[in-house]
Design a protein around this motif. Structure first.
Motif, PDB file in Angstrom:
ATOM      1  N   MET A   1     -63.024  88.770  25.889  1.00  0.00           N
ATOM      2  CA  MET A   1     -62.647  87.392  25.640  1.00  0.00           C
ATOM      3  C   MET A   1     -61.658  86.900  26.708  1.00  0.00           C
ATOM      4  SD  MET A   1     -63.010  84.851  23.648  1.00  0.00           S
ATOM      5  CE  MET A   1     -62.250  83.492  22.879  1.00  0.00           C
ATOM      6  N   VAL A   2     -60.655  87.688  27.031  1.00  0.00           N
ATOM      7  CA  VAL A   2     -59.665  87.304  28.030  1.00  0.00           C
ATOM      8  C   VAL A   2     -60.319  87.211  29.406  1.00  0.00           C
ATOM      9  CG1 VAL A   2     -57.542  88.025  29.182  1.00  0.00           C
ATOM     10  CG2 VAL A   2     -57.758  88.286  26.719  1.00  0.00           C
ATOM     11  N   VAL A   3     -61.221  88.124  29.704  1.00  0.00           N
ATOM     12  CA  VAL A   3     -61.915  88.118  30.987  1.00  0.00           C
ATOM     13  C   VAL A   3     -62.767  86.858  31.115  1.00  0.00           C
ATOM     14  CG1 VAL A   3     -63.635  89.329  32.405  1.00  0.00           C
ATOM     15  CG2 VAL A   3     -61.908  90.623  31.152  1.00  0.00           C
ATOM     16  N   GLU A   4     -63.416  86.434  30.031  1.00  0.00           N
ATOM     17  CA  GLU A   4     -64.235  85.220  30.054  1.00  0.00           C
ATOM     18  C   GLU A   4     -63.373  83.979  30.296  1.00  0.00           C
ATOM     19  OE1 GLU A   4     -66.283  85.241  26.361  1.00  0.00           O
ATOM     20  OE2 GLU A   4     -67.644  86.845  26.960  1.00  0.00           O
ATOM     21  N   ILE A   5     -62.197  83.944  29.693  1.00  0.00           N
ATOM     22  CA  ILE A   5     -61.284  82.810  29.881  1.00  0.00           C
ATOM     23  C   ILE A   5     -60.808  82.765  31.330  1.00  0.00           C
ATOM     24  CG2 ILE A   5     -59.026  81.871  29.250  1.00  0.00           C
ATOM     25  CD1 ILE A   5     -59.565  82.943  26.407  1.00  0.00           C
ATOM     26  N   ILE A   6     -60.423  83.900  31.875  1.00  0.00           N
ATOM     27  CA  ILE A   6     -59.975  83.960  33.265  1.00  0.00           C
ATOM     28  C   ILE A   6     -61.121  83.574  34.204  1.00  0.00           C
ATOM     29  CG2 ILE A   6     -59.188  85.514  35.113  1.00  0.00           C
ATOM     30  CD1 ILE A   6     -57.599  87.020  32.913  1.00  0.00           C
ATOM     31  N   GLY A   7     -62.321  84.055  33.919  1.00  0.00           N
ATOM     32  CA  GLY A   7     -63.485  83.706  34.728  1.00  0.00           C
ATOM     33  C   GLY A   7     -63.783  82.219  34.688  1.00  0.00           C
TER      34      GLY A   7
END
Length: 91
Positions: A1-7
């Motif tokens: 989830m955090v990786v998707e937000i950063i992406g």
């Protein structure tokens, strides 16, 4: 989830920068607003591409990128029109 937000933030920043590059003149808006409008443009681009029947191509989806840049450019233009921030042309 955090990786998707950063992406999404990184993708939005790139889309926002590209949108400002394709517009004539120099836009007087902040970097934060560029990222926000780029993220919104990217989401609109994803949605439009999906609505047109586009899917995952397995590589770089150039059509989705182009649609996202166009959407973000429209948003930047609307933002400038609404806020009254004028373009600053270089002499």
């Amino acid at each position: 989830m955090v990786v998707e937000i950063i992406g999404t933030i990184i993708f939005g920043a790139i889309i926002g920068i590209l949108a400002r590059v394709v517009l004539p003149g120099r836009q007087n808006i902040s970097a934060l607003m560029t990222v926000v409008l780029g993220i919104i443009g990217a989401l609109i681009g994803y949605w439009l591409w999906g609505a047109m029947g586009g899917g995952n191509t397995g590589g770089i989806d150039w059509i989705r990128w182009i649609i996202s840049v166009i959407a973000a450019a429209i948003l930047v233009s609307l933002y400038i029109a609404v806020t009254g921030r004028r373009r600053v042309d270089r002499v």
